[in-house]
Each structure stands twice: as C-alpha cells, then as structure tokens.
Design an enzyme around this catalytic site. Structure first.
Site, PDB file in Angstrom:
ATOM      1  N   LYS A  77       6.885   1.682  11.863  1.00 45.98           N
ATOM      2  CA  LYS A  77       6.973   1.981  13.310  1.00 45.98           C
ATOM      3  C   LYS A  77       7.506   0.805  14.109  1.00 45.98           C
ATOM      4  CE  LYS A  77       2.620   0.384  12.727  1.00 45.98           C
ATOM      5  NZ  LYS A  77       1.726   0.570  11.587  1.00 45.98           N
TER       6      LYS A  77
ATOM      7  N   ASP B 213       0.046  -1.182  18.211  1.00 47.42           N
ATOM      8  CA  ASP B 213       0.463  -0.194  17.211  1.00 47.42           C
ATOM      9  C   ASP B 213       0.663   1.184  17.867  1.00 47.42           C
ATOM     10  OD1 ASP B 213       0.442   0.750  14.201  1.00 47.42           O
ATOM     11  OD2 ASP B 213      -1.022   2.022  15.209  1.00 47.42           O
TER      12      ASP B 213
ATOM     13  N   LYS C 144       4.193   3.664  18.571  1.00 50.67           N
ATOM     14  CA  LYS C 144       4.266   5.072  18.167  1.00 50.67           C
ATOM     15  C   LYS C 144       4.565   5.992  19.348  1.00 50.67           C
ATOM     16  CE  LYS C 144       1.249   4.298  14.177  1.00 50.67           C
ATOM     17  NZ  LYS C 144      -0.174   4.269  13.739  1.00 50.67           N
TER      18      LYS C 144
ATOM     19  N   GLU D 251       9.446  10.086   9.553  1.00 49.86           N
ATOM     20  CA  GLU D 251       8.259  10.893   9.858  1.00 49.86           C
ATOM     21  C   GLU D 251       6.974  10.069   9.718  1.00 49.86           C
ATOM     22  OE1 GLU D 251       7.930  14.630  10.586  1.00 49.86           O
ATOM     23  OE2 GLU D 251       6.258  13.450  11.314  1.00 49.86           O
TER      24      GLU D 251
ATOM     25  N   THR E 235       0.821  -1.208   0.000  1.00 51.90           N
ATOM     26  CA  THR E 235       0.000   0.000   0.000  1.00 51.90           C
ATOM     27  C   THR E 235       0.857   1.261   0.000  1.00 51.90           C
ATOM     28  OG1 THR E 235      -1.658  -1.214   1.245  1.00 51.90           O
ATOM     29  CG2 THR E 235      -1.873   1.174   1.207  1.00 51.90           C
TER      30      THR E 235
END
Lengths: 403, 403
Positions: B99, B195, B199, B123, B10
């Site tokens: 990440k 997840d 982060k 980023e 993706t």
C-alpha cells in the site's frame, strides 16, 4: 449501444431509472452510451415516458441487430427461458435478475452463451445488489471455497428481526411485512424458503462448477418459528436466522435451507431487517462476508446495470463463472453434522437423565416465563442420528439447528 | 506460466504456500499452471525448499522472458518502486500487496502499465483478503459512490476491541498486541493511522479516477483513546473504531482517518478483533459492506494469487480501475459536517448553560465511575465551527467524532 428490457415491473423500471440517473458516469465506465431502445411488456404505460419504447412483440427485439444486450427482468421460468435462449442464439448478451430461471436452466443457458460467444450474466439473481457472484468468479479464485452461508431472503430476515427484537409473533410480523410491501400477498416462496433455496443452488453450482438441482436441497421455512423459540434464543445470546448453506465435506458438497440459531460472535448475527449477507470461508482467505440490500428496486437494478456494463466492456469473453450441465450429487443432509436445539414439553428434572442418556452431554436452557417445557442443545451429531434419538420422544415441541 | 516473487517475508512465503496448496484448482481456473521460478531476497533460506529458487540479483528476473508476472511483496516505497517500474517496462504484469507503494506512485505505475499494455494489480494492498478494489472496479460500476468508510487496520481494530470489551487501557493492549504479533515493535504506522491513511488514499483515487495524495488526508491515530472514552462509548451504546473515510459532498470528495464513535445499528459496529471491513454507499445500491481478514499471511497471499490469476487470464486488458496522474484537490476536512463527542472537566450543572449556549442542542452523557467530568454530543456542525467553539474552553479533555 442499445439494449432491450423485458418486463417493466419493479426491477425493469429500476433499470431504466439507474441508466437515466447515472447516465454520464455509466457512459464513462462502459466506454459508450447505453440506451434503452425497447421495453417489452404486456401492458401499456400511458403517461410514462417509457411508453414510446413499449413493445408487445418480442420478435421485434430479436430481429433488431442494433440490440446488443437483452435484460430479462420478468421473473418466472417461462416465457423468460424461451426469450433468453432465443436472444443468446441471436448473438445477443443477456443479463438477468431471475433466480428461478438461473436455478432451473442456468447450466443450459450458460452452455448456449458459451457456444455463441456471448455473455449470460446474472449477478442480481443472488443477493440483489451484493456482488457475490463476481467476487466468487473473479476475486476469490485462489481459494477452495469450504463454506457459503447466506441470509439470502430479505422478507424472512425482516420477519425474524421483528420477532427477535420486538417479541412479535409470526402472524403479526407477516401481516406487517405485507403491509410494508416486504412480503407478497402469497408469501409462500419467501417464508417456505423456496427463494433462498434457488439462490443457494446457484451459489453451489458456481463453487462446484456443476449443476446443483435446487430440488435436491433440503429446505425448511420459518413458518414454525414461535415467540417461545425467540425467547430461548435471547436467553442463549443467539439470534434465529433463515440460513441457506452450502458446505464442503471432504470431496462432497452438502446444502440446506433452514432456520438456524446463530451466535453473537458470527458475522451473520447482526444482519438485520431486509438486508442480506453472504458469509464465505476459503481455505486460504479464511472468513469473509458480503453485506447489502438483497432486494429492492434500485439495488437490484444497480447490479443488473453493472452486468450490462460488464457485457459491453467484455463482449468477447465468458466473464461469468461457468458451470457444466453435469449434475452434482449432493451429500445427503442426513449425513451432515451439527448441534440441535430442542424444546421439550415436561419438567426438566423428570426428563434430564433420559435426555442425557440419549443425546449425551447436552446443554440445558430455560427461558423466563415459559413453564411446562425446557430446552437443550445437543452435542455435535449427524441429522440421521438426531432423528433416530428424537423419534423416541412424543414431547418434542420444536427443533432448530445451531450454526 | 512462470512468475517471480520479490521478497520472501510473510506475504511472499504465503504466496508460495497458496500456489502450492491450491495448485490444481488454480491451474483449472487460470487455464495453466502457475510456477514460481525465482524468489528475490537478500537473505538465503538454507533448508527451505524455496532456497533453490532464491536469487539476489533482480536483473536475472528482468531479463528472463519466461517470467510473465512479477509479484512484489517486499513493502516500502524503494526499491519496490524501481523494481516494479522496470518489470512493467519489460512488459511483465505486476501484482503487489504494497500500500505504501501504491499510495505513493500508483498513478505513475498505472500509466506505465497502460502504455506497456500490461496489468498492474494491487487488490491485496487494501483490506488484505477483502476483494474491495475489484468490487469497485467491476461490480459497483452502475453507481456513484457517495461514501467509503473502512476499518482498514487490523492492529488498531484489535486494540480498540480489547479496550472496549475488556476495559483494558491503551498501553496494556498495545503490549498484548505486540506479544501476539499483531503489532510491530515500532507500532507508529498502525496506531498513528498512517497505514489506514494510505489505504483510504488508494480507495479515494479509485472512486475519483484521480490521484489523491495521502499527505493531504487529515489523519489522527488511536494513541489518545482512554478507558474513560470507552466508558462513555459503552454508556452511549456505541463503539470506538479507527475509521478511514472518504465522502462525496456535492462535486467534491473529503477524506479523513480518525477514531469515531460508531452506533450499534451501523454495520461497522460489530467488526471486531483483527478483522477489517469496508462500508460502501452507492447512490443506487444503497449500503453495502465487505468484511474479512485485512491482513495476515494467507488471506493477503490469497488476494495476491487471485490477482496473478486475473493477470494470466486477462493478459491484454487493463483490468484494474485506472486513475490518472491529475491530482484531486480534496475538500478541506475543516468544512466537513458531523457531530462531536466532547469530554469536559468540571461539573455538568455548572457548565450546562454555557455549553448549550455555545454548541446548541447537545446531548449530555455521564459514565458511571467518572467524577469531575461529563460528556456531551454536539448537533451537526462543521469542524471549523467546532474548533472555534472549543477554543474558548480550557477544560476539554478529549473530542471524538461521531459517525
């Protein structure tokens, strides 16, 4: 690393405070200690520990080779412009929070800075502590920016918030804002939209790379917003905000400052009180928003000091997005397309057919407690088209654009 | 300027698309054309115009001196980590959106990049298209960051939004999220908070300058949130959001991922659907928030390409905030202080006195339609203290922290 601060007003004293309170971490991040050597001000500040650094003669700063960065936080175009230009020509980096200066002579000052190989940085001139300029210049670089819409003036946003949530009228909230120090004794620059206009001119220049003259931007303030307008807004589930907007339409940019009705699903809807926010739409990024304190001593000073750190860390680089002195011709606001909310005097039943015939498939709205008038929202049309239709009516009480 | 993209999933296909659609403006901003020379993938893509660039052997990329930037968008720790390390050692800049990789080996990879004098940029690994890492690294540099609280996972925010506004239950919204492609067939990483945990570990590392091990962060997902919880939230005028939070308490940082009740006046309250947002509090700046698409093909690719442009424009510079390999010991979450919302089985009248005697000045709340239970919010207390009190009750149905 020694710097000079021009102007010991609100922002200037904030800069001194930020450098003092966060001295150690700033030293670590900048790679060296940043020390205020001079503060230029016409006044003296006996008893203030800054007094020993106060000077009244700018030449002292200009000719001192130890001064690497000049921080201009005086406000106004002159003498700020002359001082900044001289500093750049003397090979010093300049950091400013002065939107009037940047909107007026930013293109020239950037050109001088570029020639001299120094930085001219002005993050704090738009959105106070919100790092929107650097985001546009160094983060959102993969995108064509299609729209920037900001709540860029804290005074008027405070007033609109009070009017919306407390039902207070314009004069009452203005007096309250003045009493709280959120509005100046002469509030013209804020309430007529002049401040927001300069800021959107700067943002438009940055995304176009050309000089956008703030005087070309159609600007309407909040002085005509009434409690009745707010009653309709509440009925519509919308808010009224002073928006400063720049949009790309094909190859052209248009820009405008005006009060807008903003729907509850828009990220700007819930930006209240003195907060500012900048909504950005990129062709790849989609919607983004940056929110924070748009003014105030310490948030603005925080942005100024961050620029000083950037200048110190990047002495040989043009770190700010450059825009040229070529003037950008904006698309006339009259050609921009939007919906219009109209308040009309009279009985809806009597006028409904005529309104529909003139404006098309309008959406009528009535607000509780208001008699002898009604409201409607037009379909999408351009400003010129709206004006032509509206000219035939003597009984339009107010028109507010719909975002 | 030639780059290689590792992984044509993706994000990888998004990177190719962004570079193609915005080719001209990217060339202008980067100062040179950026061309994808190779795409590494195990698969072939017959019929896709990328097919001619597909390679299956990473050595081809590593040994090609024309390749200046390697874009790693494969996901997962291995082989991504090995590939990235080899690229850095070969003197190539690396940009990643991964990440899991950055949270696991970011400190080591940053050290290698620094030694080699190349950039390692990530980023897109936090907040997708929201430029929060560069804001922390180059804009909010004058501030001590006292708090970062983010809605960092779009899948769970979509689910929480549906549950709050539509009254749907957890299983229903999960199925809907899966049907819409917002949740994966195995949703564990999202719904259990893993997840978001990675982060906030990255954000915590950036503001502390040390390595925060994601495994040290207390993490609770949304799987236990019920329609009853949402009924209480609505009654309280609050929302329930999965927050990832890092707070400074004196000289220590604490971090946590958990569902929180968020009041309507908090900027994160109205961040809905798949949008992400990061709330930041600086000691000078005050409150700020960054909002945008936290995931999705093009927003994430936009951030990746912006990093590629940054790497090209700053080839000799360490442009990302560095954090060392020293491990940061977080304050135990058990010592952090907050209020707790508790749902208790039984009749309020019968239990009120005992609850008050144990928890102090609680605020009771009852939600319409729910009988045989009631809720209350405790005063501020630490987690340890809460747990000790709560242990004495067998009839606590659920506890949700209050932001």
């Amino acid at each position: 690393m020694k710097i000079a601060v021009l102007g010991y007003g609100t922002v200037g004293s904030g800069v001194v405070e930020v450098l003092d309170v966060n001295k150690e971490l700033i030293k670590a991040r900048a790679g060296k200690e940043i020390e205020v050597k001079y503060v230029l001000d016409l006044r003296d500040f006996p008893g203030d520990k800054i007094q020993e650094k106060i000077v009244h003669d700018y030449d002292l700063i200009l000719t001192d080779d130890e001064i690497e960065v000049v921080v201009e936080v005086m406000g106004g175009v002159e003498p700020a412009n002359t001082f900044v230009k001289k500093a750049l020509l003397a090979g010093k980096h300049v950091v400013t929070s002065n939107k009037a200066l940047v909107a007026k002579t930013g293109a020239q000052l950037l050109a001088v800075a570029r020639e001299q190989g120094v930085n001219f940085l002005f993050e704090a001139s738009v959105g106070g502590g919100i790092p929107i300029l650097r985001a546009l210049g160094s983060s959102l670089t993969a995108d064509e920016i299609e729209e920037i819409t900001g709540i860029l003036n804290g005074t008027t946003n405070y007033m609109m918030t009070k009017m919306f949530y407390e039902g207070a009228d314009y004069q009452t909230v203005l007096k309250e804002a003045q009493a709280n120090g959120y509005a100046e004794a002469d509030p013209t620059a804020d309430v007529e939209g002049h401040d927001a206009c300069r800021k959107i001119a700067i943002l438009s220049s940055i995304i176009s790379g050309k000089m956008v003259d703030f005087q070309d931007i159609y600007t309407e303030g909040i002085t005509k917003i009434t409690t009745e307008d707010m009653a309709y807004a509440r009925k519509l589930g919308m808010n009224i905000k002073l928006l400063a907007q720049c949009r790309r339409e094909g190859s052209q940019l248009s820009a405008m400052v005006a009060p807008f009705l903003v729907g509850a699903e828009h990220p700007l809807y819930s930006v209240n009180d003195v907060f500012n926010a900048v909504f950005v739409k990129g062709n790849m990024l989609g919607d983004a928003m940056f929110y924070g304190s748009g003014a105030g001593k310490l948030p603005t000073a925080s942005a100024v000091v961050a620029d000083v750190i950037a200048a110190v860390k990047n002495p040989d680089k043009d770190i700010m997005n450059f825009w040229s002195m070529d003037k950008l011709e904006l698309e006339s606001y009259k050609d921009t397309v939007k919906r219009f909310f109209v308040r009309m005097e009279g009985e809806r039943e009597a006028l409904e057919a005529r309104v529909r015939s003139d404006f098309g498939a309008v959406e009528f709205v009535e607000a509780g407690g208001l008699s002898g008038e009604f409201g409607f929202i037009t379909p999408m049309m351009d400003e010129k088209g709206y004006e032509e239709k509206a000219d035939a009516y003597r009984n339009i009480l107010h028109m507010i654009r719909v975002e």
